[in-house]
Scaffold this active site. Structure first.
Site, PDB file in Angstrom:
ATOM      1  N   GLU A 132     -17.575 -31.384 -28.186  1.00  0.00           N
ATOM      2  CA  GLU A 132     -17.931 -30.035 -27.749  1.00  0.00           C
ATOM      3  C   GLU A 132     -17.228 -28.829 -28.308  1.00  0.00           C
ATOM      4  O   GLU A 132     -17.750 -27.853 -28.571  1.00  0.00           O
ATOM      5  CB  GLU A 132     -18.550 -30.039 -26.374  1.00  0.00           C
ATOM      6  CG  GLU A 132     -19.794 -30.755 -26.134  1.00  0.00           C
ATOM      7  CD  GLU A 132     -20.435 -30.522 -25.055  1.00  0.00           C
ATOM      8  OE1 GLU A 132     -20.330 -29.722 -24.216  1.00  0.00           O
ATOM      9  OE2 GLU A 132     -21.631 -31.531 -24.815  1.00  0.00           O
ATOM     10  N   HIS A 168     -22.091 -38.602 -28.015  1.00  0.00           N
ATOM     11  CA  HIS A 168     -20.888 -37.633 -28.565  1.00  0.00           C
ATOM     12  C   HIS A 168     -20.239 -38.369 -29.443  1.00  0.00           C
ATOM     13  O   HIS A 168     -19.479 -37.858 -30.392  1.00  0.00           O
ATOM     14  CB  HIS A 168     -20.150 -36.727 -27.780  1.00  0.00           C
ATOM     15  CG  HIS A 168     -20.749 -35.799 -26.830  1.00  0.00           C
ATOM     16  ND1 HIS A 168     -21.966 -36.182 -25.878  1.00  0.00           N
ATOM     17  CD2 HIS A 168     -20.603 -34.501 -26.698  1.00  0.00           C
ATOM     18  CE1 HIS A 168     -22.265 -34.925 -25.506  1.00  0.00           C
ATOM     19  NE2 HIS A 168     -21.467 -33.992 -26.113  1.00  0.00           N
ATOM     20  N   CYS A 200     -29.730 -39.783 -24.262  1.00  0.00           N
ATOM     21  CA  CYS A 200     -28.658 -39.974 -23.138  1.00  0.00           C
ATOM     22  C   CYS A 200     -28.165 -41.222 -22.723  1.00  0.00           C
ATOM     23  O   CYS A 200     -29.133 -41.921 -22.370  1.00  0.00           O
ATOM     24  CB  CYS A 200     -28.654 -38.891 -22.129  1.00  0.00           C
ATOM     25  SG  CYS A 200     -27.316 -38.939 -20.901  1.00  0.00           S
ATOM     26  N   ASP A 203     -31.743 -35.557 -23.548  1.00  0.00           N
ATOM     27  CA  ASP A 203     -30.383 -35.709 -23.389  1.00  0.00           C
ATOM     28  C   ASP A 203     -29.941 -34.497 -22.302  1.00  0.00           C
ATOM     29  O   ASP A 203     -30.653 -33.619 -21.819  1.00  0.00           O
ATOM     30  CB  ASP A 203     -29.701 -35.516 -24.660  1.00  0.00           C
ATOM     31  CG  ASP A 203     -27.960 -35.788 -24.503  1.00  0.00           C
ATOM     32  OD1 ASP A 203     -27.847 -36.781 -23.485  1.00  0.00           O
ATOM     33  OD2 ASP A 203     -27.262 -34.710 -25.074  1.00  0.00           O
ATOM     34  N   SER A 204     -28.564 -35.054 -21.683  1.00  0.00           N
ATOM     35  CA  SER A 204     -27.911 -34.116 -20.839  1.00  0.00           C
ATOM     36  C   SER A 204     -27.777 -32.537 -21.604  1.00  0.00           C
ATOM     37  O   SER A 204     -27.529 -31.685 -20.648  1.00  0.00           O
ATOM     38  CB  SER A 204     -26.776 -34.738 -20.066  1.00  0.00           C
ATOM     39  OG  SER A 204     -25.887 -35.013 -20.983  1.00  0.00           O
TER      40      SER A 204
END
Ligand code: DGL
Length: 263
Positions: free
Chosen positions: A149, A183, A69, A6-7
């Site tokens: 986040e 997310h 991702c 993933d990023s």
């Protein structure tokens, strides 16, 4: 090992679902925190780094790649499948699309994701290929990633932002909504509150985990090559921001990061 990339930290929501369905396989995770976000980058950048990461994971001995991702899945999965023909590569979009088609009754599907994922049209293309009668409505929700986040899952401000992005989709009378970004499953409850109980929410991470399980059950020759055990490794190319918070949200515990930038 199953290689997942993933990023950054968002792909841990995908690991969470994989643990639910396939608890005994060893995982090697790579989060490209040195270069995130991917969601606002151009296609060429995302393809270039997705290839580098895949090559690196293969050197680590993984037998399957999961492109956790959504932005990489959208821009890079075709190129990855072309370049790395000998390894099964799973992306986030196809399983979610199939599940959305099974779920919808009125054939009106909403898709949300990063600007890159929405711009790529990857979800739409796959949906229309399977059912040309579908109507879809998509919106990029770039503020959701930093909200998650920050750990602002349930704040008033988060719900206001969700409303701003999603009320126009609700007005289109969608009955199914795809959370097309790593997310967004962490905002599922707040999103459900805004979009209403009638709309079914598809978490691509869960669709992927189910598909991966099915694949391994049908392919013992691949399954038997994957190491079992709980020695999972979580690599990040730079210090992951708020990893403690995100890993608690996903696993109820802190994971130990290995900081290493191979590129
Ligand atoms: N992992 C990305 C995705 O699922 C979101 C974060 C980013 O933009 O890098 O599209």
């Amino acid at each position: 090992m199953i290689g997942i990339f993933d990023s950054g930290v968002g792909g841990l929501t995908v690991v969470k679902e994989i643990f639910k369905y396939l608890s005994d396989y060893q995982i090697t995770y790579f989060g490209d925190t040195a270069r995130l976000p991917y969601g606002t980058k151009g296609a060429n950048f995302v393809i270039r780094y997705s290839k580098k990461i895949t090559r690196w994971l293969l050197k680590k001995g993984v037998k399957i790649i999961v492109v956790a991702c959504n932005t990489s899945s959208a821009w890079a999965s075709d190129s990855l499948k072309k370049e790395f023909k000998n390894i099964p590569i799973f992306e986030m979009i196809s399983p979610a699309v199939k599940e959305a088609i099974k779920t919808t009754r009125n054939k009106k599907i909403g898709i949300i994701g990063t600007p890159g994922t929405i711009k790529s049209g990857a979800y739409k293309k796959k949906l229309i290929k399977l059912d040309s009668d579908l109507k879809f409505f998509s919106t990029a929700c770039p503020l959701f990633v930093p909200l998650v986040e920050e750990g602002w899952i349930d704040e008033k401000v988060t719900k206001e932002i969700i409303k701003k992005y999603l009320l126009p989709l609700k007005e289109k009378n969608i009955d199914t909504l795809i959370l097309g970004c790593t997310h967004y499953p962490l905002l599922k409850e707040a999103i459900a509150e805004v979009i209403g109980k009638k709309v079914k929410i598809i978490n691509p991470a869960e669709s992927l985990a189910k598909k991966l399980k099915e694949f391994l059950e049908n392919r013992p020759e691949v399954k038997n090559k994957i190491k079992k055990g709980s020695k999972h490794k979580f690599f990040f190319s730079d210090e992951p921001y708020n990893l403690g918070k995100i890993s608690h949200l996903c696993f109820n515990k802190r994971i130990k990061p290995i900081i290493k930038d191979p590129f």
